[in-house]
Design a protein around this motif. Structure first.
Motif, mmCIF file in Angstrom:
data_model
loop_
_atom_site.group_PDB
_atom_site.id
_atom_site.type_symbol
_atom_site.label_atom_id
_atom_site.label_comp_id
_atom_site.label_asym_id
_atom_site.label_seq_id
_atom_site.Cartn_x
_atom_site.Cartn_y
_atom_site.Cartn_z
ATOM 1 N N HIS A 97 16.375 10.173 68.683
ATOM 2 C CA HIS A 97 16.086 10.129 67.244
ATOM 3 C C HIS A 97 17.168 10.853 66.450
ATOM 4 C CE1 HIS A 97 13.953 14.250 66.826
ATOM 5 N NE2 HIS A 97 14.477 14.211 68.027
ATOM 6 N N HIS A 98 18.368 10.915 67.026
ATOM 7 C CA HIS A 98 19.502 11.551 66.346
ATOM 8 C C HIS A 98 20.542 10.514 65.921
ATOM 9 C CE1 HIS A 98 17.796 14.816 68.835
ATOM 10 N NE2 HIS A 98 18.147 15.592 67.829
ATOM 11 N N TYR A 111 19.189 0.877 74.480
ATOM 12 C CA TYR A 111 19.351 1.994 73.540
ATOM 13 C C TYR A 111 18.248 1.860 72.505
ATOM 14 C CZ TYR A 111 22.009 5.698 71.245
ATOM 15 O OH TYR A 111 22.412 6.903 70.717
ATOM 16 N N ARG A 112 17.397 2.874 72.432
ATOM 17 C CA ARG A 112 16.308 2.814 71.476
ATOM 18 C C ARG A 112 16.305 4.080 70.639
ATOM 19 N NH1 ARG A 112 11.604 -0.332 71.686
ATOM 20 N NH2 ARG A 112 10.327 0.159 69.889
ATOM 21 N N ALA A 113 16.841 3.965 69.448
ATOM 22 C CA ALA A 113 16.802 5.092 68.527
ATOM 23 C C ALA A 113 16.023 4.693 67.290
ATOM 24 C CB ALA A 113 18.210 5.527 68.132
ATOM 25 N N GLU A 114 15.267 5.648 66.756
ATOM 26 C CA GLU A 114 14.583 5.445 65.485
ATOM 27 C C GLU A 114 14.653 6.758 64.723
ATOM 28 O OE1 GLU A 114 10.692 3.680 65.806
ATOM 29 O OE2 GLU A 114 11.331 2.300 67.381
ATOM 30 N N PRO A 115 14.763 6.675 63.393
ATOM 31 C CA PRO A 115 14.881 7.917 62.605
ATOM 32 C C PRO A 115 13.526 8.570 62.372
ATOM 33 C CG PRO A 115 15.090 6.023 61.169
ATOM 34 C CD PRO A 115 14.924 5.477 62.560
#
Lengths: 309, 309
Positions: A97-98, A111-115
């Motif tokens: 989450h960065h 790749y799994r990012a969320e804010p």
């Protein structure tokens, strides 16, 4: 696929360790030979949470290439925050989450990012998408990670999704969210018996900015004055770390988890970037940052912008 | 949030344009003021698909910062493959199926990468996760993207998820998958009326490797011999592009979409890295690569390893 190690960043916080445990368990349920490890020992806060839910701290590793080539990163992506031999490894998965920076792979990956406020909030989604139930003890450490990262939902990084995930996990873990959360946060504020070097290392990350390396450490407390009673010794330890580790600039953020305010102490140069970033005056290399509790949202982007400006 | 532009990589292929149209539509359905744009005109293959499903080609942009600061990237992340002023922009979302490299942000973002054959396969998942129905025309361009990227499911990059997504989208789009797919691929192999420079630019990407810049172009055909009848002229055009654009090494991969084989032509240095990467002999700077159809899976990682070795 060979054995896969799953881990969070150096100086692990509760999310780095909790998300690693939770995501490794999910991968095991999906048939991967995954093990959660850590790049350091749990903090007192994290140890409180592990003990509360009957979990064992992940094995601490210094390097990885000698035992496997396949890894999954949680709660970080920047190589300088990762295991020392990360460049030799094959990153199969990132859950984070960065911001994305100082990260690269040779091959396509997951790749799994969320804010959102916490990696464990994203890991809960992945459990649901894969129709895997979250075990009670793992729900407990995931909940603890969310409480830790969002300061019990008070950080500006906290989103509605974190609140909903926290409530859902508290039900599975069968705890009173507010009571447990505050007890856990307070368990991490026992600073009196720590050396200055230990305080600076509790929750610290390095960031390349311009051609400088900036170290940003954060300490949670219920009594900022108690921490600043050691201001001169802290300052000396920061100067020593700059010299020893090659940091140009060291920022220590001391955060009152009850009031959601912070006090900043800095060492090194360029100090004018700090002044620009927060529009503050420094007195004795120190300044108040009212309402600031999030390194990720309220410190790093502002500093990055000042260095680029 | 201001207006958001959604776009794929330079020299757009059918996935770069199709995934941008599909993801922009999803974002609009979710309340975002999103518009699909493109970093170049559609290829003949893409134009065939757009016409077939009654869609308009996205507006071509050269720069973006003059109209908005917020963007979403599909089918790429590497800055050198993106819009020229990408470093001034705020990347809110990435949906991609490539390695991560030469990419960074100052703030946390949504990043969704999976090692599947096509970005549009991931976009279909995102429609489902958000409970948004895929319109018929958009299903058609997404299906076309999957056919294009996987060479009608024959590329080694193709996964079971791509096949399932292709079949599902073909039903929504109401087309015969195999018949439409072959017609679309053939529409992209009309090379006779193109200049050598145009051939080299049809589907080309740049990659930093070591301290060199490597350009890898791919041309699909049903008749490799027809393309290599122009070998000397192609070679001259590659040398000219190296000089003009600063590439050190140029690889042209001519792929027979029926046989799933490729023939390689190279210009520039270090040629020994190409020899190492594919374990081949070059004759007249040319070699056969049987079974090679995927730049992403069968060319770039091997070359990267050779440069690092």
């Amino acid at each position: 696929m060979s054995k896969v190690l799953v881990f969070g960043h150096q100086n692990p916080d509760t999310d780095a360790i909790g998300a690693a445990i939770a995501f490794a368990n999910l991968q095991k349920e999906l048939g991967v030979d995954a093990e959660a490890v850590a790049l350091g020992k749990p903090s007192e806060e994290t140890q409180y949470a592990l003990d509360y839910f009957g979990l064992t701290a992940p094995r601490v590793v210094e390097t990885i290439a000698d035992e496997t080539s396949d890894v999954m990163l949680v709660d970080h992506n920047e190589f300088q925050q990762s295991v020392s031999d990360i460049e030799k490894l094959n990153v199969l998965w990132v859950v984070d989450h960065h911001r994305v920076a100082n990260f690269q792979t040779a091959d396509p990956l997951y790749y799994r990012a969320e804010p959102v406020g916490c990696t464990s909030t994203i890991v809960l989604k992945l459990y649901k998408e894969n129709n895997v139930a979250v075990p009670k003890d793992i729900a407990g450490i995931m909940l603890s990670a969310i409480v830790s990262d969002t300061l019990l939902f008070k950080s500006p990084t906290c989103t509605d999704e974190d609140v909903a995930a926290g409530k859902e996990l508290a039900e599975i873990a069968a705890v009173d969210l507010d009571a447990y959360g505050l007890d856990m946060l307070k368990a991490g504020t026992n600073l009196a018996d720590k050396t200055e070097a230990e305080l600076l290392d509790l929750d610290a990350k390095s960031f390349p900015m311009g051609d400088k390396t900036v170290r940003v450490a954060q300490v949670n407390t219920v009594d900022i004055a108690e921490v600043f009673a050691r201001q001169e010794a802290l300052k000396a330890a920061m100067i020593a770390e700059n010299a020893e580790k090659g940091y140009d600039l060291f920022l220590l953020l001391v955060t009152n988890i009850l009031d959601s305010d912070s006090e900043l102490l800095i060492a090194g140069e360029p100090r004018e970037k700090v002044i620009d970033a927060f529009n503050i005056q420094l007195t004795d290399d120190r300044a108040s940052l009212p309402g600031v509790v999030s390194r990720k949202k309220q410190v790093v982007p502002q500093l990055t912008a000042a260095f680029e400006g």
